[in-house]
Design a protein around this motif. Sequence first.
Motif, PDB file in Angstrom:
ATOM      1  N   PRO A  40      -8.737  -4.106   5.934  1.00 33.85           N
ATOM      2  CA  PRO A  40      -9.265  -4.295   7.293  1.00 33.85           C
ATOM      3  C   PRO A  40      -8.323  -3.770   8.384  1.00 33.85           C
ATOM      4  CG  PRO A  40      -8.342  -6.340   6.493  1.00 33.85           C
ATOM      5  CD  PRO A  40      -8.225  -5.362   5.352  1.00 33.85           C
ATOM      6  N   ALA A  63      -0.379  -8.296  18.017  1.00 38.05           N
ATOM      7  CA  ALA A  63      -1.551  -7.423  17.879  1.00 38.05           C
ATOM      8  C   ALA A  63      -2.364  -7.903  16.683  1.00 38.05           C
ATOM      9  CB  ALA A  63      -1.103  -5.991  17.681  1.00 38.05           C
ATOM     10  N   LEU A  64      -3.637  -8.197  16.933  1.00 35.43           N
ATOM     11  CA  LEU A  64      -4.478  -8.728  15.851  1.00 35.43           C
ATOM     12  C   LEU A  64      -5.625  -7.791  15.488  1.00 35.43           C
ATOM     13  CD1 LEU A  64      -4.577 -12.519  16.820  1.00 35.43           C
ATOM     14  CD2 LEU A  64      -3.127 -11.381  15.137  1.00 35.43           C
ATOM     15  N   ASP A  65      -5.778  -6.705  16.241  1.00 31.25           N
ATOM     16  CA  ASP A  65      -6.839  -5.736  15.906  1.00 31.25           C
ATOM     17  C   ASP A  65      -6.497  -4.410  16.568  1.00 31.25           C
ATOM     18  OD1 ASP A  65      -9.190  -4.713  14.861  1.00 31.25           O
ATOM     19  OD2 ASP A  65     -10.525  -5.771  16.260  1.00 31.25           O
ATOM     20  N   LYS A  69       0.812  -1.223   0.000  1.00 31.35           N
ATOM     21  CA  LYS A  69       0.000   0.000   0.000  1.00 31.35           C
ATOM     22  C   LYS A  69       0.844   1.272   0.000  1.00 31.35           C
ATOM     23  CE  LYS A  69      -4.012  -2.270   0.784  1.00 31.35           C
ATOM     24  NZ  LYS A  69      -4.620  -2.888   1.929  1.00 31.35           N
ATOM     25  N   VAL A  93      -7.391  -8.790  11.989  1.00 31.42           N
ATOM     26  CA  VAL A  93      -7.584 -10.100  11.364  1.00 31.42           C
ATOM     27  C   VAL A  93      -9.090 -10.378  11.326  1.00 31.42           C
ATOM     28  CG1 VAL A  93      -6.915 -12.525  11.412  1.00 31.42           C
ATOM     29  CG2 VAL A  93      -5.321 -10.801  12.174  1.00 31.42           C
ATOM     30  N   PHE A  94      -9.687  -9.745  10.366  1.00 27.17           N
ATOM     31  CA  PHE A  94     -11.130  -9.673  10.212  1.00 27.17           C
ATOM     32  C   PHE A  94     -11.782 -11.044  10.049  1.00 27.17           C
ATOM     33  CE2 PHE A  94     -15.069  -8.148   8.665  1.00 27.17           C
ATOM     34  CZ  PHE A  94     -15.348  -8.842   7.505  1.00 27.17           C
ATOM     35  N   GLU A  95     -11.037 -11.993   9.465  1.00 25.92           N
ATOM     36  CA  GLU A  95     -11.592 -13.330   9.212  1.00 25.92           C
ATOM     37  C   GLU A  95     -11.727 -14.141  10.496  1.00 25.92           C
ATOM     38  OE1 GLU A  95      -8.802 -11.935   8.228  1.00 25.92           O
ATOM     39  OE2 GLU A  95      -8.007 -12.793   6.402  1.00 25.92           O
ATOM     40  N   MET A 145       2.922  -8.947  13.234  1.00 25.69           N
ATOM     41  CA  MET A 145       3.474  -9.024  11.881  1.00 25.69           C
ATOM     42  C   MET A 145       4.121  -7.675  11.539  1.00 25.69           C
ATOM     43  SD  MET A 145       1.220  -9.942   8.557  1.00 25.69           S
ATOM     44  CE  MET A 145       1.843  -9.714   6.913  1.00 25.69           C
ATOM     45  N   PHE A 175      -2.470 -16.827  16.669  1.00 25.67           N
ATOM     46  CA  PHE A 175      -3.188 -16.319  15.507  1.00 25.67           C
ATOM     47  C   PHE A 175      -4.346 -17.279  15.231  1.00 25.67           C
ATOM     48  CE2 PHE A 175      -3.753 -15.646  10.912  1.00 25.67           C
ATOM     49  CZ  PHE A 175      -3.625 -14.277  10.803  1.00 25.67           C
TER      50      PHE A 175
HETATM   51  P1  AMP Z   1      -4.679  -6.972   2.347  1.00 27.92           P
HETATM   52  O1  AMP Z   1      -4.882  -8.107   1.414  1.00 27.92           O
HETATM   53  O2  AMP Z   1      -3.328  -6.322   2.264  1.00 27.92           O
HETATM   54  O3  AMP Z   1      -5.817  -5.968   2.344  1.00 27.92           O
HETATM   55  O4  AMP Z   1      -4.645  -7.603   3.815  1.00 27.92           O
HETATM   56  C1  AMP Z   1      -5.738  -8.257   4.348  1.00 27.92           C
HETATM   57  C2  AMP Z   1      -5.252  -9.225   5.365  1.00 27.92           C
HETATM   58  O5  AMP Z   1      -4.563  -8.545   6.399  1.00 27.92           O
HETATM   59  C3  AMP Z   1      -6.373  -9.957   6.023  1.00 27.92           C
HETATM   60  O6  AMP Z   1      -6.276 -11.319   5.676  1.00 27.92           O
HETATM   61  C4  AMP Z   1      -6.123  -9.761   7.515  1.00 27.92           C
HETATM   62  O7  AMP Z   1      -6.281 -10.933   8.274  1.00 27.92           O
HETATM   63  C5  AMP Z   1      -4.683  -9.321   7.556  1.00 27.92           C
HETATM   64  N1  AMP Z   1      -4.412  -8.542   8.765  1.00 27.92           N
HETATM   65  C6  AMP Z   1      -5.024  -7.431   9.174  1.00 27.92           C
HETATM   66  N2  AMP Z   1      -4.571  -7.044  10.377  1.00 27.92           N
HETATM   67  C7  AMP Z   1      -3.629  -7.938  10.759  1.00 27.92           C
HETATM   68  C8  AMP Z   1      -2.788  -8.094  11.892  1.00 27.92           C
HETATM   69  N3  AMP Z   1      -2.825  -7.201  12.895  1.00 27.92           N
HETATM   70  N4  AMP Z   1      -1.952  -9.145  11.929  1.00 27.92           N
HETATM   71  C9  AMP Z   1      -1.910 -10.042  10.908  1.00 27.92           C
HETATM   72  N5  AMP Z   1      -2.663  -9.951   9.804  1.00 27.92           N
HETATM   73  C10 AMP Z   1      -3.524  -8.919   9.721  1.00 27.92           C
END
Ligand code: AMP
Length: 397
Positions: A322, A296-298, A210, A325-327, A246, A278
């Motif tokens: 997101p 940190a996950l959110d 990004k 870790v929205f999923e 991450m 995770f």
């Molecule tokens: P993107 O494809 O770059 O928009 O990234 C989306 C992915 O970022 C999703 O699968 C989320 O699970 C992951 N993500 C968001 N926040 C975190 C986090 N704090 N740690 C690990 N993965 C993350």
Amino acid sequence: MLSSDFTPMSKLSIKDLDLSGKRVFIRVDFNVPLANAGQEITSDKRIRASLPTIQYALQHGAGVILASHLGRPKGKPSAEMSMKPVAKKLEELLGKPVTLAPDCVGPEVEALLPAPGGVLLLENLRFHAEEEANDPAFSEKLAKLCDVYVNDAFGSAHRAHASTVGMIAYVKQAAAGLLMDKELEYLTKVTQNPDRPSVAILGGAKVSDKIEVIENLAKVVDKVLIGGAMAYTFLKSQGHATGKSMVEDDKLDLAQKLLAEFGSKLVLPVDHVVAAEFKEGADNENVVEIPADKMALDIGSKTVELYESIIRGAKTIIWNGPMGVFEKPPFDRGTMALARAVAESGAVSVVGGGDSEKAIKTAGLTNKISHVSTGGGASLEFLSGQVLPGVAALTDK
Ligand code: AMP
């Protein structure tokens, strides 16, 4: 060329064309998700997105030729990636017969060209390697099928292929379809002439994905709210502890450079939801300092409040990616809270990217968003300031 030097709205629209009695080639994005060895369409969203353009052309007296790629057949015909189920679904949605051509170019196709009011769907463009190679001879064969060309495939506009760029050299007029027009109108508005205060919300996994978007948007908007894993690369570059979060260690210098360049325009999380693993439902807590053995996950609750207050005051919002870790619930809370805040803000809002779109949809708020972009890659390239080749190639007004 950067989009700041270029106005996509100066391109011909289908509304500028005289379609009566003409054969119009409409490049659509019918790259739908399939199941059961290509027999079943699991979401017809992309087909529905271009129905207004197809209906407009039919109502204005055109014979309609539709063309799309589907999957990655790598230049060879494949029964699993045939447009057959798309033809059936389209017939249902349009309420009129749709002829499926056995190929996308050649005499067999030319024998099936539609009369005014008729619809011909070409077979998968990528059954020919020449499509992705943007081959001139293949482009000319496609162009031979029509009188005028329309591109409604915003999701493919960042690719210079025969059907999105090459064939335009061989047609008299090339215009944007209604979906393409809408995408360009909203994306241009938020990136070139936003009502202020304007806010970008950027999340997702990697800063590296990004970086151009952050750089380009930070020049235009008043605030960039950063979330997702990429926030931790920024925080680590400032010397904060990030535990097991991450982080892209090779992007720390870049993160520092962006923070120095854009200063307080870039807003980072002030607290975090952390867990030891995770995993969906993992034990978690809300913290300001990330412990060494946690990730940190959110974004945390104070960050949600901070971001909500900035969103509430905004007149224009762009959101991509997101906040966590929205999923894996409960690590979807930050993303869902911002989805609600964006929907309730009353601002002109443009949402792109699969996860942000899903959050909005899950919350039942899609109709409160001004525009949900249909092209992930294409909208990111647009937001990063690049001119999409499929747009640049269209005829100027
Ligand atoms: P993107 O494809 O770059 O928009 O990234 C989306 C992915 O970022 C999703 O699968 C989320 O699970 C992951 N993500 C968001 N926040 C975190 C986090 N704090 N740690 C690990 N993965 C993350």
